[in-house]
Design a protein around this motif. Structure first.
Motif, PDB file in Angstrom:
ATOM      1  N   CYS A  79       0.710  -1.340   0.002  1.00 19.60           N
ATOM      2  CA  CYS A  79      -0.061  -0.008  -0.012  1.00 19.60           C
ATOM      3  C   CYS A  79       0.802   1.340  -0.011  1.00 19.60           C
ATOM      4  O   CYS A  79       2.046   1.293   0.671  1.00 19.60           O
ATOM      5  N   GLU A  80       0.496   2.357  -0.680  1.00 20.11           N
ATOM      6  CA  GLU A  80       1.129   3.488  -0.736  1.00 20.11           C
ATOM      7  C   GLU A  80       0.730   4.418   0.231  1.00 20.11           C
ATOM      8  O   GLU A  80       1.436   5.611   0.448  1.00 20.11           O
ATOM      9  N   SER A  81      -0.300   4.309   0.954  1.00 19.66           N
ATOM     10  CA  SER A  81      -1.011   5.266   1.909  1.00 19.66           C
ATOM     11  C   SER A  81      -1.476   4.412   3.019  1.00 19.66           C
ATOM     12  O   SER A  81      -2.671   4.355   3.690  1.00 19.66           O
ATOM     13  N   CYS A 113      -4.735   1.145   2.867  1.00 17.67           N
ATOM     14  CA  CYS A 113      -5.846   1.951   2.751  1.00 17.67           C
ATOM     15  C   CYS A 113      -6.927   1.447   1.932  1.00 17.67           C
ATOM     16  O   CYS A 113      -8.050   1.997   2.345  1.00 17.67           O
ATOM     17  N   ARG A 161      -7.546   2.256  -1.113  1.00 14.06           N
ATOM     18  CA  ARG A 161      -7.900   3.391  -1.915  1.00 14.06           C
ATOM     19  C   ARG A 161      -7.052   3.665  -2.892  1.00 14.06           C
ATOM     20  O   ARG A 161      -7.339   3.979  -3.996  1.00 14.06           O
ATOM     21  N   CYS A 162      -5.591   3.385  -2.665  1.00 14.84           N
ATOM     22  CA  CYS A 162      -4.750   3.909  -3.478  1.00 14.84           C
ATOM     23  C   CYS A 162      -4.609   2.967  -4.806  1.00 14.84           C
ATOM     24  O   CYS A 162      -5.022   1.810  -4.761  1.00 14.84           O
ATOM     25  N   LEU A 163      -3.654   3.229  -5.783  1.00 15.44           N
ATOM     26  CA  LEU A 163      -3.491   2.365  -6.941  1.00 15.44           C
ATOM     27  C   LEU A 163      -3.048   1.070  -6.666  1.00 15.44           C
ATOM     28  O   LEU A 163      -3.441   0.031  -7.248  1.00 15.44           O
ATOM     29  N   CYS A 222      -3.523  -0.670  -3.689  1.00 12.72           N
ATOM     30  CA  CYS A 222      -4.434  -1.266  -3.411  1.00 12.72           C
ATOM     31  C   CYS A 222      -5.444  -1.933  -4.457  1.00 12.72           C
ATOM     32  O   CYS A 222      -5.929  -3.147  -4.270  1.00 12.72           O
ATOM     33  N   ASN A 223      -5.671  -1.271  -5.254  1.00 13.40           N
ATOM     34  CA  ASN A 223      -6.674  -1.342  -6.331  1.00 13.40           C
ATOM     35  C   ASN A 223      -6.050  -2.540  -7.209  1.00 13.40           C
ATOM     36  O   ASN A 223      -6.673  -3.696  -7.356  1.00 13.40           O
ATOM     37  N   HIS A 253      -1.468  -7.160  -8.932  1.00 17.71           N
ATOM     38  CA  HIS A 253      -0.320  -6.307  -8.646  1.00 17.71           C
ATOM     39  C   HIS A 253       0.976  -6.929  -9.029  1.00 17.71           C
ATOM     40  O   HIS A 253       1.431  -8.109  -8.816  1.00 17.71           O
ATOM     41  N   ARG A 305       7.979   1.078  -9.103  1.00 13.55           N
ATOM     42  CA  ARG A 305       8.222   2.329  -8.288  1.00 13.55           C
ATOM     43  C   ARG A 305       9.293   1.998  -7.148  1.00 13.55           C
ATOM     44  O   ARG A 305       9.088   2.780  -6.049  1.00 13.55           O
TER      45      ARG A 305
END
Length: 339
Positions: free
Chosen positions: A48-50, A58, A60-62, A64-65, A72, A118
């Motif tokens: 997760c990025e947040s 979270c 909600r982030c990309l 997590c999607n 992923h 990333r």
């Protein structure tokens, strides 16, 4: 099932490792505790990025999607094909493998040799780790011995002693204990399980297994088995075998032969406990019946029957004639009551 409520201390311990992650973690504990779900939650939180304040993803982030959709780029799951959600056996087709294959491990080569998305973390979950045969385990061992940078292996095991000692030695072990009964009962109640205490006892305290038993319609065959076992010396082994074989066939793979033997093993444990004047562990609503049966059986026969059931449990994994196998098991059971 709320695994974080069940294992809050384990979760906090995992989060404490975030800053200095090892190359591999091994989550160990009995089946049905939610270890696999814990591993997936932890993987999601790391990708997760947040992440939230408690470390959870979270959602909600990309990243997590991607993770929720199963695509992923920095996550891989190694598990037997038989455990995949879409693994349904059609008539005349080959059954999905019950093992993690060496080809699955070899397929990680390209994944491990490409940079992470990333510049983040790369995660591989292996579940259950004991589903690897020796060749597969040795192939994975080579990767664990020379881990790629920014890579975390999360191994999940119900029977860690079945793993190669060299695999275990390359991992930091994370024990996952049986949760407190009150906590587990509340979690099951929140999931809509009635008679939570009964199912939890039958599952040996494992809430995941209790939820599975309560939701899978297995109550019918269990009640049938209990009714026949309660007959003691008047039990009809051939009839019992026929009924259970029919039930197994009609389940189309949902009820396995080993599950019947495991239930009988639990019945034997309760008989032994009652024989020694101790509270029974598994079949709580049938304590009086079990106590009455135990009084009829010499203690030495229960010991021998226990040893025989261990062998039977191993044999239940192999291709065999289920009807003859069950007949032998139930004939042994009735023999406990012979004069």
């Amino acid at each position: 099932m709320n695994v974080l409520k069940l294992h809050d201390k384990v979760w906090n311990g995992l989060q404490a490792r975030r800053e200095r992650l090892p190359h591999s973690l091994l989550l160990v504990g009995q089946k049905g505790l939610g270890k696999f779900e814990l591993a997936k939650r932890f993987a999601a939180s790391l990708l997760c990025e947040s992440p939230l304040d408690d470390g959870q993803a979270c959602g909600r982030c990309l990243a997590c999607n991607w993770y929720s959709q199963g695509n992923h780029p920095d996550f891989r799951l190694l598990q037997p094909d038989a455990l995949a959600d879409e693994a349904e056996v059609e008539d005349g087709k080959k059954k999905p493998s019950q093992q993690i294959t060496i080809d699955q491990v070899r397929a990680l080569d390209d994944f491990l040799n490409v940079g992470t998305h990333r510049a983040g973390l790369r995660i591989i979950v292996v579940h259950p780790a004991e589903a690897m045969n020796r060749s597969t385990a040795n192939s994975l061992l080579k990767t664990l011995e020379e881990p790629a940078p920014s890579t975390l292996f999360l191994l999940v095991s119900n029977e860690s002693l079945r793993l190669l000692p060299t695999i275990r030695s390359r991992c930091q072990v994370v024990p996952v204990a049986v949760p407190q009964p009150k906590v587990a009962e509340q979690v099951l109640f929140d999931d809509g399980v009635t008679e939570a205490a009964r199912w939890l006892a039958l599952a040996g305290g494992a809430p995941g297994l209790a939820l599975e038993l309560a939701a899978s319609g297995q109550g019918a065959w269990l009640e049938l088995l209990i009714k026949r076992l309660a007959s003691g010396r008047n039990a009809d082994p051939l009839g019992m075998a026929g009924e259970l074989e029919k039930t197994i066939k009609e389940s189309k793979g949902k009820l396995l032969l080993k599950a019947v033997i495991e239930a009988l093993q639990k019945w034997q444990v309760d008989l032994a406990l009652a024989k020694n004047g101790l509270p029974i562990r598994y079949f709580l609503p049938h304590q009086a019946t079990i106590k009455g049966l135990a009084d009829m059986i010499p203690a030495i026969r229960l010991i021998h029957f226990y040893r025989d059931l261990i062998k039977r449990r191993q044999e239940a994994e192999q291709p065999l004639n289920a009807r003859l196998f069950l007949e032998g098991v139930f004939l042994d059971y009735r023999a406990l009551f012979a004069n």
